[in-house]
Design a protein around this motif. Structure first.
Motif, PDB file in Angstrom:
ATOM      1  N   ALA A  59       0.894  -1.163   0.078  1.00  0.00           N
ATOM      2  CA  ALA A  59      -0.075  -0.064   0.142  1.00  0.00           C
ATOM      3  C   ALA A  59       0.812   1.369   0.118  1.00  0.00           C
ATOM      4  CB  ALA A  59      -1.048   0.064   1.243  1.00  0.00           C
ATOM      5  N   THR A  60       2.184   1.130   0.066  1.00  0.00           N
ATOM      6  CA  THR A  60       2.971   2.301   0.387  1.00  0.00           C
ATOM      7  C   THR A  60       3.261   3.282  -1.215  1.00  0.00           C
ATOM      8  OG1 THR A  60       5.001   0.883  -0.388  1.00  0.00           O
ATOM      9  CG2 THR A  60       4.417   1.545   1.799  1.00  0.00           C
ATOM     10  N   ARG A  61       2.734   2.341  -2.517  1.00  0.00           N
ATOM     11  CA  ARG A  61       2.825   2.759  -3.640  1.00  0.00           C
ATOM     12  C   ARG A  61       4.168   3.407  -4.244  1.00  0.00           C
ATOM     13  NH1 ARG A  61      -1.332   7.704  -4.498  1.00  0.00           N
ATOM     14  NH2 ARG A  61      -2.687   6.487  -2.947  1.00  0.00           N
ATOM     15  N   ALA A  62       5.316   2.621  -3.405  1.00  0.00           N
ATOM     16  CA  ALA A  62       6.593   2.796  -3.726  1.00  0.00           C
ATOM     17  C   ALA A  62       6.842   2.504  -5.070  1.00  0.00           C
ATOM     18  CB  ALA A  62       7.390   1.864  -2.871  1.00  0.00           C
ATOM     19  N   ARG A  63       7.542   3.304  -5.691  1.00  0.00           N
ATOM     20  CA  ARG A  63       7.873   3.431  -7.437  1.00  0.00           C
ATOM     21  C   ARG A  63       8.440   1.848  -7.591  1.00  0.00           C
ATOM     22  NH1 ARG A  63       6.728   8.110  -9.734  1.00  0.00           N
ATOM     23  NH2 ARG A  63       6.481   6.640 -11.721  1.00  0.00           N
ATOM     24  N   TRP A  64       9.262   1.217  -7.059  1.00  0.00           N
ATOM     25  CA  TRP A  64      10.100   0.047  -7.345  1.00  0.00           C
ATOM     26  C   TRP A  64       9.162  -1.235  -7.247  1.00  0.00           C
ATOM     27  CZ3 TRP A  64       9.987  -3.612  -3.185  1.00  0.00           C
ATOM     28  CH2 TRP A  64       9.791  -3.320  -1.862  1.00  0.00           C
ATOM     29  N   LEU A  65       7.960  -0.892  -6.691  1.00  0.00           N
ATOM     30  CA  LEU A  65       7.141  -2.168  -6.654  1.00  0.00           C
ATOM     31  C   LEU A  65       6.547  -2.251  -7.890  1.00  0.00           C
ATOM     32  CD1 LEU A  65       5.377  -1.423  -3.237  1.00  0.00           C
ATOM     33  CD2 LEU A  65       6.659  -3.754  -3.701  1.00  0.00           C
ATOM     34  N   GLU A  66       6.240  -1.491  -8.647  1.00  0.00           N
ATOM     35  CA  GLU A  66       5.745  -1.381  -9.937  1.00  0.00           C
ATOM     36  C   GLU A  66       6.317  -2.415 -11.097  1.00  0.00           C
ATOM     37  OE1 GLU A  66       2.864   1.471 -11.788  1.00  0.00           O
ATOM     38  OE2 GLU A  66       4.538   2.784 -11.488  1.00  0.00           O
ATOM     39  N   TYR A 180       3.794   1.344   7.307  1.00  0.00           N
ATOM     40  CA  TYR A 180       2.522   2.123   7.778  1.00  0.00           C
ATOM     41  C   TYR A 180       3.358   3.760   8.130  1.00  0.00           C
ATOM     42  CZ  TYR A 180      -1.545   3.538  10.262  1.00  0.00           C
ATOM     43  OH  TYR A 180      -2.698   4.286  10.727  1.00  0.00           O
ATOM     44  N   ALA A 181       4.300   3.646   8.697  1.00  0.00           N
ATOM     45  CA  ALA A 181       4.842   4.890   9.015  1.00  0.00           C
ATOM     46  C   ALA A 181       5.054   5.744   7.904  1.00  0.00           C
ATOM     47  CB  ALA A 181       6.082   4.826  10.004  1.00  0.00           C
ATOM     48  N   TYR A 182       5.756   4.943   6.966  1.00  0.00           N
ATOM     49  CA  TYR A 182       6.176   5.828   5.701  1.00  0.00           C
ATOM     50  C   TYR A 182       4.912   6.400   4.891  1.00  0.00           C
ATOM     51  CZ  TYR A 182       7.634   6.250   0.800  1.00  0.00           C
ATOM     52  OH  TYR A 182       7.771   6.590  -0.500  1.00  0.00           O
ATOM     53  N   THR A 183       3.745   5.305   4.730  1.00  0.00           N
ATOM     54  CA  THR A 183       2.562   5.969   4.188  1.00  0.00           C
ATOM     55  C   THR A 183       1.939   7.013   5.126  1.00  0.00           C
ATOM     56  OG1 THR A 183       2.246   3.680   3.483  1.00  0.00           O
ATOM     57  CG2 THR A 183       0.395   5.249   3.442  1.00  0.00           C
ATOM     58  N   LEU A 184       2.137   7.074   6.232  1.00  0.00           N
ATOM     59  CA  LEU A 184       1.353   8.011   6.969  1.00  0.00           C
ATOM     60  C   LEU A 184       2.332   9.425   7.107  1.00  0.00           C
ATOM     61  CD1 LEU A 184      -1.342   7.784   8.524  1.00  0.00           C
ATOM     62  CD2 LEU A 184      -0.166   7.362  10.730  1.00  0.00           C
ATOM     63  N   LEU A 185       3.526   9.203   7.348  1.00  0.00           N
ATOM     64  CA  LEU A 185       4.477  10.313   7.485  1.00  0.00           C
ATOM     65  C   LEU A 185       5.199  10.944   6.560  1.00  0.00           C
ATOM     66  CD1 LEU A 185       5.512   9.377  11.198  1.00  0.00           C
ATOM     67  CD2 LEU A 185       3.754  10.890  10.517  1.00  0.00           C
ATOM     68  N   ALA A 187       5.391   9.568   2.998  1.00  0.00           N
ATOM     69  CA  ALA A 187       4.980   9.439   1.413  1.00  0.00           C
ATOM     70  C   ALA A 187       4.676  10.392   0.682  1.00  0.00           C
ATOM     71  CB  ALA A 187       3.866   8.242   1.199  1.00  0.00           C
ATOM     72  N   ARG A 188       3.910  11.585   1.314  1.00  0.00           N
ATOM     73  CA  ARG A 188       3.245  12.638   0.810  1.00  0.00           C
ATOM     74  C   ARG A 188       4.335  13.536   0.427  1.00  0.00           C
ATOM     75  NH1 ARG A 188       0.068  15.140   5.771  1.00  0.00           N
ATOM     76  NH2 ARG A 188      -0.304  12.813   6.151  1.00  0.00           N
ATOM     77  N   PHE A 189       5.638  13.651   0.960  1.00  0.00           N
ATOM     78  CA  PHE A 189       6.772  14.389   0.621  1.00  0.00           C
ATOM     79  C   PHE A 189       7.737  13.728  -0.309  1.00  0.00           C
ATOM     80  CE2 PHE A 189       5.804  14.987   5.231  1.00  0.00           C
ATOM     81  CZ  PHE A 189       5.216  16.473   5.049  1.00  0.00           C
ATOM     82  N   VAL A 190       7.796  12.615  -0.587  1.00  0.00           N
ATOM     83  CA  VAL A 190       8.461  11.884  -1.439  1.00  0.00           C
ATOM     84  C   VAL A 190       7.792  11.360  -2.946  1.00  0.00           C
ATOM     85  CG1 VAL A 190      10.051  11.176   0.125  1.00  0.00           C
ATOM     86  CG2 VAL A 190       8.438   9.777  -0.434  1.00  0.00           C
ATOM     87  N   ARG A 191       6.339  11.183  -2.880  1.00  0.00           N
ATOM     88  CA  ARG A 191       5.728  10.903  -4.108  1.00  0.00           C
ATOM     89  C   ARG A 191       5.768  11.912  -5.115  1.00  0.00           C
ATOM     90  NH1 ARG A 191       0.406   8.138  -1.080  1.00  0.00           N
ATOM     91  NH2 ARG A 191       1.357   6.218  -0.588  1.00  0.00           N
ATOM     92  N   PRO A 192       5.967  11.377  -6.608  1.00  0.00           N
ATOM     93  CA  PRO A 192       5.884  12.716  -7.555  1.00  0.00           C
ATOM     94  C   PRO A 192       4.555  13.441  -7.715  1.00  0.00           C
ATOM     95  CG  PRO A 192       5.767  10.323  -8.427  1.00  0.00           C
ATOM     96  CD  PRO A 192       6.063  10.438  -6.939  1.00  0.00           C
ATOM     97  N   ARG A 193       4.633  14.610  -7.265  1.00  0.00           N
ATOM     98  CA  ARG A 193       3.349  15.354  -7.498  1.00  0.00           C
ATOM     99  C   ARG A 193       3.268  16.692  -7.834  1.00  0.00           C
ATOM    100  NH1 ARG A 193       0.193  15.348  -2.032  1.00  0.00           N
ATOM    101  NH2 ARG A 193       0.623  12.970  -2.170  1.00  0.00           N
ATOM    102  N   ARG A 194       2.562  17.424  -8.441  1.00  0.00           N
ATOM    103  CA  ARG A 194       2.581  18.556  -9.156  1.00  0.00           C
ATOM    104  C   ARG A 194       1.460  19.549  -8.810  1.00  0.00           C
ATOM    105  NH1 ARG A 194       7.234  17.653  -9.104  1.00  0.00           N
ATOM    106  NH2 ARG A 194       8.750  17.628 -10.613  1.00  0.00           N
ATOM    107  N   SER A 195       1.409  20.629  -8.816  1.00  0.00           N
ATOM    108  CA  SER A 195       0.121  21.504  -8.445  1.00  0.00           C
ATOM    109  C   SER A 195      -0.454  22.016  -9.834  1.00  0.00           C
ATOM    110  CB  SER A 195       0.335  22.756  -7.794  1.00  0.00           C
ATOM    111  OG  SER A 195      -0.755  23.548  -7.445  1.00  0.00           O
ATOM    112  N   TYR A 196      -1.730  21.837 -10.142  1.00  0.00           N
ATOM    113  CA  TYR A 196      -2.413  22.285 -11.261  1.00  0.00           C
ATOM    114  C   TYR A 196      -3.373  23.154 -11.149  1.00  0.00           C
ATOM    115  CZ  TYR A 196       0.434  19.053 -14.432  1.00  0.00           C
ATOM    116  OH  TYR A 196       1.519  18.365 -15.144  1.00  0.00           O
TER     117      TYR A 196
END
Length: 412
Positions: A59-66, A180-185, A187-196
């Motif tokens: 559930a971490t959505r870590a890129r290496w899992l894909e 679980y700690a990674y997902t909660l605390l 992930a939001r800072f390391v996942r690739p995201r942009r503002s639109y």
């Protein structure tokens, strides 16, 4: 073994590994009443913990899992299956282990963890449960996993005297809590995201809308044609992150999402989304990539499943020989027909199929049009019953499973 088979193989092997360790290195008999039941109960419980830990990691959505699973859609399918099997084993643990009530802290914590997982399972079984409520409740999986850790620490367990199962159980708890700690605390800072910003909302028909997003600060999200993104729309009632396939090309200045109403949220997007709203976009995800296929290809889209193929077409002509089949229920559902036919030429042949008039599209019908399927790569996107049926049909016709590529949309 292909790299994208490693993930499913490892996930399937985890309960087998746990069972082998319990069978090969059982704890010594300490003379307690119900020793055999205790061993079976603890084996089921520790294997359940192992599967819950795997679900939390997935559930971490870590890129290496894909790469290990062949796409995030398959990661989430493995996540769901691990959770379901974990709960089944947990139910077996509750039924098998002798309940003595001799542990003042262990028994209540075990009951709390078991009840918590049961409530989450029952919530998932409610067909009318809103996605937002499901998503918020799903976050509690990690909480109940930590409670189960307290249970394991407080009860008098035989696993403490069995080195193999003991090490595997505590490795599982360590990995699960870290995930679980990674997902909660984190992930939001390391996942690739942009503002639109929502530049335009084009309602193409009573059920389909095209949302055009313009990047803020000129920082566009990087994605490959055919991938999907998670979008959070900053408008009241639409703030839940949802995955949508990108229908534009990576080279475009805007990000285009073609969304069909298929539930409460997408219906509200169609009816209520306003231009000028902010949006947060995360991705891209998915590994449906025709550039990895051979020179002769068949693309099959069902309804709104045309979106990844639109992204491929809009990304520019290629030198592969492609037959594109777009199946829709009614002629008016072929929203991009003129644009798609505009791409037709030497390398692309377009076939529109109206199922209400000509019947269900099958692999046999496709083969009758395109000819021998030797050396063909097949790409499928659409409702899962349709793509599953087509995939099975192509396998019957001799197309190897490694040459059939489809996106699983049911996790969305």
């Amino acid at each position: 073994m292909r790299r994208d088979r490693i993930g499913p193989a490892v996930t399937a092997a985890l309960p087998l590994l746990s069972g082998a360790l319990w069978a090969g290195f059982p704890p010594p008999d300490d003379g307690r009443p119900g020793y055999a039941r205790q061993v079976v109960g603890e084996a089921l419980g520790s294997t359940a913990a192992l599967l819950f830990a795997a679900a939390l990691v997935l559930a971490t959505r870590a890129r290496w899992l894909e790469g290990l699973f062949g796409g995030l859609d398959r990661v989430y399918r493995a996540h769901r299956r691990a959770g379901q099997c974990g709960f089944a084993l947990l139910a077996g643990h509750v039924a098998a282990v002798p309940w003595t009530g001799s542990s003042p802290g262990g028994t209540p914590s075990g009951l709390l963890a078991g009840a918590g997982f049961l409530v989450l399972v029952l919530l998932c079984a409610i067909p009318t449960l809103r996605y937002g409520a499901w998503r918020r409740s799903h976050r509690l999986v990690g909480v109940f996993f930590v409670v189960s850790l307290a249970h394991a620490l407080l009860v008098d367990s035989l696993v403490d005297t069995a080195p193999g199962p003991f090490l595997l159980q505590w490795a599982a708890y360590g990995a699960g809590i870290a995930a679980y700690a990674y997902t909660l605390l984190v992930a939001r800072f390391v996942r690739p995201r942009r503002s639109y910003l929502v530049r335009a909302v084009r309602r193409l028909d009573p059920a389909t809308v095209e949302v055009v997003l313009a990047p803020r600060l000129r920082r566009r999200l990087s994605f490959r044609p055919g991938q999907f993104v998670f979008v959070t729309l900053h408008q009241r009632g639409l703030r839940e992150p949802h995955p949508f396939t990108v229908s534009s090309a990576p080279s475009e200045d805007v990000l285009r999402l073609t969304i069909r109403s298929a539930g409460r949220f997408t219906s509200r997007v169609h009816g209520e989304l306003e231009p000028g709203r902010r949006a947060t976009v995360e991705g891209g995800y998915g590994m449906l990539d025709h550039t990895r296929g051979r020179s002769r290809q068949v693309w099959v889209a069902g309804g709104i499943g045309i979106t990844p193929f639109l992204s491929w077409l809009r990304s520019g002509p290629g030198d592969r020989s492609v037959d594109l089949f777009h199946a829709v229920s009614r002629p008016e559902d072929a929203l991009f027909r003129d644009e798609i036919e505009g791409h037709a030429g030497e390398h692309l042949r377009v076939h529109h199929v109206v199922t209400s008039a000509s019947g269900r599209l099958t692999a046999e019908r496709i083969a009758a049009v395109v000819g021998p399927l030797d050396g063909v790569d097949v790409f499928l996107c659409g409702p899962e019953p349709m793509t599953a049926s087509l995939a099975a049909g192509f396998r019957r016709l001799g197309v190897p499973a490694t040459a059939i590529h489809r996106e699983l949309a049911t996790f969305r």
